[in-house]
Design an enzyme around this catalytic site. Sequence first.
Site, PDB file in Angstrom:
ATOM      1  N   PRO A 101       0.822  -1.215   0.000  1.00 40.75           N
ATOM      2  CA  PRO A 101       0.000   0.000   0.000  1.00 40.75           C
ATOM      3  C   PRO A 101       0.855   1.263   0.000  1.00 40.75           C
ATOM      4  CG  PRO A 101       0.084  -0.932   2.202  1.00 40.75           C
ATOM      5  CD  PRO A 101       0.819  -1.890   1.317  1.00 40.75           C
ATOM      6  N   ILE A 102       1.106   1.801  -1.176  1.00 39.27           N
ATOM      7  CA  ILE A 102       1.857   3.047  -1.317  1.00 39.27           C
ATOM      8  C   ILE A 102       0.860   4.179  -1.557  1.00 39.27           C
ATOM      9  CG2 ILE A 102       3.541   4.304  -2.707  1.00 39.27           C
ATOM     10  CD1 ILE A 102       4.916   1.672  -3.272  1.00 39.27           C
ATOM     11  N   GLY A 103       0.981   5.237  -0.796  1.00 40.28           N
ATOM     12  CA  GLY A 103       0.037   6.339  -0.900  1.00 40.28           C
ATOM     13  C   GLY A 103       0.452   7.391  -1.913  1.00 40.28           C
ATOM     14  N   HIS A 287       7.886  -0.755   7.411  1.00 39.82           N
ATOM     15  CA  HIS A 287       7.408   0.324   6.530  1.00 39.82           C
ATOM     16  C   HIS A 287       8.472   0.710   5.513  1.00 39.82           C
ATOM     17  CE1 HIS A 287       3.707   2.897   6.583  1.00 39.82           C
ATOM     18  NE2 HIS A 287       4.409   3.582   5.696  1.00 39.82           N
ATOM     19  N   ARG A 342       8.247  -0.403  -3.824  1.00 41.46           N
ATOM     20  CA  ARG A 342       8.786   0.717  -4.588  1.00 41.46           C
ATOM     21  C   ARG A 342       8.990   0.467  -6.094  1.00 41.46           C
ATOM     22  NH1 ARG A 342      11.661   1.545   0.547  1.00 41.46           N
ATOM     23  NH2 ARG A 342      11.362   3.682   1.312  1.00 41.46           N
TER      24      ARG A 342
END
Length: 391
Positions: A101-103, A287, A342
């Site tokens: 889950p990358i915002g 994280h 990423r």
Amino acid sequence: MSSFVDFQNEIYLSGLAGNVPALPMTAAGLEARAREVLEPAAFAYVAGSASAERTAANNLHAFEKYRLMPRVLRGTSGPDVRDLSVEVLGTHLAAPILTAPIGVLGLLHERGETVVAEVTRELGIGMVLSTAGSSTIEEAGALAGDWWYQLYWPSDPELARSFVERAEKAGAKAIVVTVDTPSLGWRPRDLELGHLPFLAAKGIANYLSDPVFRAKLPAPPEESADAMRAAVLTWIGLFGNHGLRPADIAKLRDWTTLPIAVKGVVHPDDARQCVDAGADAVVVSNHGGRQVDGAIAALDALPTIVATVGDRADVLFDSGIRTGSDVMIALSLGAKAVLYGRPWAYGLGIAGRDGVRHALRTLLADFDAAMGLSGCTTVHDLSRTMISSFR
């Protein structure tokens, strides 16, 4: 049956016509290309980690402590018989991989999360959708296949419950509560640019579209610049929650019938408390090194947490996956699936949908090839017997 490694054949056959891939074939190559083409603030937001970024580096170095021990002469590892699928938290995945889950993906591409939703559906892998999205829960959920919703638990429990209910209604298959981000870590790359996207109303689409949040505003945020500034100030007062306790996991259990995973766990006692409170899974994660510099590498924490709660809950892994062999090592140490972050975000920024698809197909093909070359037909063939430790 597995077909991910066919990506390799596509590339070689295309090469006969003089064509070479437009995008790099490694995670490091995607990062380097992204550094060249992205706006500095966008690249810094994705690439940056906490303080001296030692934990982010250690997440990668931790994999160097293990070596795979491929098996040969097994006669059952061809691509026509390999099956990489797995079921995790009741979700069937074509491979044990979900997008992390990358915002604020709107920094990278105007369609943000909806692009990732489309690609993961096509490939049959999972998507974990961030609360800090540039697209709403409903917009991304409508395009995704099997997806989970990641909850940043705000300080208002009514808002937290509203997010969960929206996700369940939109078709989420699980709730992933991130517990290592009660506030943001010290991130020098963003600080040097004075850049926090949320203050420019980026990455808060789920708040702006939420009825509980909107009820707190003096005016609709789309009405004027002043109304939007008021919305951002309201967001500042609600993001993060230093008061979360295991009892809140039990409260969440009352809010939803969906499976619950708790993300951001590196200590076995915390894993035990989460499962005792009703969590169905824990995600071993720091994280991506973005919160506490000097924290234990996620992979170093994985075996102990598997030993502590693996007989009662699914254990997933996040932070540091870059290659197919990395996936194999994490699964051999007891993870049921991994979250990958990423590199596909760099792909999104470089080439939109094609970039995400390329980054994910690259990892899947690498994993598929490594499985076959190690004599593994299914993920169930992976265990501690497949790896040797060099500590």
